[in-house]
Write a protein that holds these residues in place. Sequence first.
Motif, PDB file in Angstrom:
ATOM      1  N   ASP A 147      42.186  18.905  11.425  1.00 32.04           N
ATOM      2  CA  ASP A 147      41.010  18.404  12.140  1.00 32.04           C
ATOM      3  C   ASP A 147      40.106  19.603  12.408  1.00 32.04           C
ATOM      4  O   ASP A 147      40.324  20.361  13.356  1.00 32.04           O
ATOM      5  CB  ASP A 147      41.428  17.722  13.437  1.00 32.04           C
ATOM      6  CG  ASP A 147      40.239  17.110  14.182  1.00 32.04           C
ATOM      7  OD1 ASP A 147      39.100  17.250  13.689  1.00 32.04           O
ATOM      8  OD2 ASP A 147      40.447  16.501  15.242  1.00 32.04           O
ATOM      9  N   ASN A 196      37.200  19.728  13.489  1.00 34.00           N
ATOM     10  CA  ASN A 196      36.299  19.584  14.647  1.00 34.00           C
ATOM     11  C   ASN A 196      36.983  19.925  15.965  1.00 34.00           C
ATOM     12  O   ASN A 196      36.373  19.823  17.026  1.00 34.00           O
ATOM     13  CB  ASN A 196      35.758  18.148  14.711  1.00 34.00           C
ATOM     14  CG  ASN A 196      34.908  17.810  13.500  1.00 34.00           C
ATOM     15  OD1 ASN A 196      34.134  18.648  13.034  1.00 34.00           O
ATOM     16  ND2 ASN A 196      35.045  16.589  12.985  1.00 34.00           N
ATOM     17  N   SER A 197      38.270  20.293  15.886  1.00 35.49           N
ATOM     18  CA  SER A 197      38.989  20.650  17.111  1.00 35.49           C
ATOM     19  C   SER A 197      39.705  21.979  16.911  1.00 35.49           C
ATOM     20  O   SER A 197      39.782  22.495  15.793  1.00 35.49           O
ATOM     21  CB  SER A 197      40.002  19.556  17.478  1.00 35.49           C
ATOM     22  OG  SER A 197      41.030  19.499  16.498  1.00 35.49           O
TER      23      SER A 197
END
Length: 787
Positions: A138, A140-141
Amino acid sequence: MKLKQKQNVYSNEECIHRQGGSKVVKGNWHLLAVSYLVASFTTISINLLYCAMIILLYRHQRITRIQCIIIISSLLIFLSALILEQKESPINSPLPTPHSSNLSGTIVSSVTETDNKIEFQFKEDKSDQKTLVTIFKDTNSDQDYSSININFGAKCTIIGKQEIPQPSKNPGQFNFQNYLKQKGVSFQVTINDKKNVSCYGSSKITILHKLRSGFLTSTDKKLSGYTSSWLNALVLGDDEGISEETVEAFQRWSLSHLLAISGLHVGLIVGIFYFLLVKLQLLTKEKAQNLLILLLPIYAVIAGGAPSVWRSSLMTVSFLLLVKLRLRLSVTDVISIIFLALVLYDPNLLHQLGFQFSFMVTFALLLSKKIISRPYSKWYIIFSISVICQLSILPLQINQFYFINPLSIFVNLLYVPYFSFFVIPSMFFTFLFTYLAPPLSRVIDDLFKMIHQPILKLLMEIDEFLYFPLILGKVEGFYWFIYCLFFYLFMKNLEKNKSNLVLKYGCLLTFVLIFLAVKPYLDPHGSVTMLDVGQGDSFVIELPYRKGIFIIDAAGTMSADFVTPSNKVYKQVIKPYLYSRGIAKVDSLILSHNDHDHVGSVPFIVNELNVKQIVVSKYFSFSEETLEILNQNKIPVLAVDAGDEIIYGDQSIRILYPDMDKGTTNENSLVFYTELGGLRWLFTGDIDEGIENEIILAYPKIEVDVLKIAHHGSNTSTSEKFLTHTNPKFALISVGDNNRYGHPSLEIIERLDKFNIGIMRTDIQGAIRYKFKGKIGTFFSHLPYDN
C-alpha cells in the motif's frame, strides 16, 4: 601411424592423475555432459545419431572401448532418469486444481522486494505444490512490511486465492505459465493486505539473504541513485534499478551478459580480491585461496544465485581445490562436471535461458582456446572472442528473440573492454569503500557518473541511428543442426589455420542465415491471424511468398493513470508475433476507427517497424500525438471511401463503408471485403445494427464465408437479418477474457449457434490462425479447445 594419432589425442588433454585415480573418462567429461544434453531431447532419432557418433569416435581411436561403453551407458541412464523425471515433473503433468483457503507452508526461494511489491515462492505443506506469492504494498500508507517476517525458510500461513498462471495465448508470446512450471511453480497468489500473511522462523542461510537486502538498502542510501542502480546490478545481481530503456538497448545490442553477473564479473572480483590480500601481504597465498573457497559460494547467494554466478563461482572453487589437492583436470572437464552437477541437482535449470547462455559461451571459448591464445594483437583477440561468442549463442538468441543484430559484434568490441576495465572494477571498489572509506566512495560515485553517463548516451545514439536488426522469426531445428555443423567445421579449420576451408564454411554459415532471412519469400503459404489482444482487435494478414503484410487494427491499453498510452499490448503480443513470423515491414496498416482498443499500439508499431502506409476512412481523425509521430516517420496516410478498392499485387480489398460521416467513431468504422485462401472475408470494425442494415441495402448480393463479429460480440450488432443476408460459415470474435462489458453477449452466441455458424473467439482459444495455400486452408487455435 594410428598409434601416433592416438598418442597425440591424449597429450592434448594435458591431464595428470594421482596414482590409483580413474583414467576412464578423464579428458572426456564433456562427452558425458553432451550425453545428458542429448538425453534431455528424449527423441529416438537424436539419441541414435549421438550413439552412432560415439561409436565412430571409437572406431577412429579417439576414445577407448571402455570410454565408449561408459558414455553410451551414461546416455541410457540419463535418458531413463529424465523420462521418469518428466512423468513426475509439473512441467508435463496436468495443472492441479487451485483453491482458496488458509495456505500453510514454507518459503523456498529468496525474497524479492521493491518499492511496490514483495515476491517469493511458497511450498504448501498439504499438497507439496509451489506457489508464487506476490504481496502488493500500500504505497499510500507507511505500513511496516518487515513485521511480517518474510524470510527464506520461514513457515507461513497465507489467506488468498490460488490461481493458475496465464499461459501464452499468441504465437511468439512469452509463456509465463511454462516459465513458472520450469521452476516447479504451479500457482500464483496475489495479496493486497499484509494481514493475510503471517510468517515465523527462518533457515540457516536466511542471514545471507538478509545481508543481501541490507547491502542493497545501504547502497541506495549512501550513493546516488544512478550509481547504486549499476552497483546493485553488477555486484549484487539486482538490476531492478536499471531503466527499462537501458535493459532493452543492451538486449538489442547483445550486451545483456554485461548486466548479468557471470564469469567476467566473478573473475575480475576474484582477481582484485586476491591481489589485495596477497600483494599487500595481508594473507599468504594458501590462506587467500582458502578464504576464496569459503567466500565464493557465499557470494553466489548474496549476488542473487543466478546460474551464471554459480557456474563461475563453482569453476573458480574447483580450480582452487584442484591446486590445493595437486590434481589436474582440463578446464573442459571442470566445466562439464559442474554442468552435470547443476542439472542433476535441478534438471529445470536446463530450460533457463541464462543457464544456457552461460554454459554455451563458456564451452565455445574453451573449445576455441587455441584460436584466441595465438600471439595476435589484443584487438584481434577481443574481436575473435566477440565473434565466437555471438556465433555460439546465435541459435539460442534467435530461438528466444527471433532476431540478430549484425553490428552488435562491433559494439561489443567497444563496451566489453569498457565494462571489464572500468565499470565492473569501479563498482566493486565503490562497494568496498562504501563501508571502508565512505568519502572515497562518493568521489568514485561522482567520477563514475561523469564518465558512464555520456558513454551510455553514446550507446543510445548508436541504438537510434544504427539499429538494423535481421528478423528471422521462428526457425526449425533442422536448420540449426545444419548451422551447428557448419559452425563446428568453421571453428575446426580455423584452429588448424586452413584458410581456404575457413572461407568455405564461413560462407556456408552466412548462406544459412541469408536463406533463413529469404525463406518466407519462398513460402507458398499465406495466413490470416486474429491475435488475442484482450478487449480489442488486431489482425495480421500474410500473403503467399511474402508479397504483402497487412495489419488490421492494433489494440492498445492505457497506463495506470488512465491517460498515458501503454505499450503493453504491442510489447507482449503484437511485436513478439510479428518477430516470430520474421516480419519487419508492414505494407499497409489498416485502421477501422479511432478507438484505443483498435489503434492504441499504432505509435509503437510506427516507431519500430517499417510501415509503408496507413489506410483509414475519410472520416477518421488522428490525435495530435499520433499525427506528429506519423510526420516524423514520413508515413503516408491513404483515406478511402465506400466503393474504393485497394489493389496490392494480386490482392484486392474492397471498401464497403462508410459513405458519409455518422458522427461517432463506431458508426464510422471502416468495413471492407476481401478474398483469401478460397474464403470470402468481411471485416466490420465496431458497427451497429443500423449500419448493418445500410450495408444490406447497398450490397444486396454480398455473401461471406468468414465474418469478423462487430464490436467484440456486443448485442448492438450482428442482427439475424445481417446473418441471413451475409450467410457466413465462420464467426471470429476478438474479445477480452472476463471483460467488464460482458462481451460477447450470450444473445449473440445463441444467435450464431442458431445459424450453425462456427464460432472462434480469442478469450477461450487464444489467437486464431487461418493458414492457406492457394484456395485451400485450415483454421488453428493457439490454445487447445474442445467445442
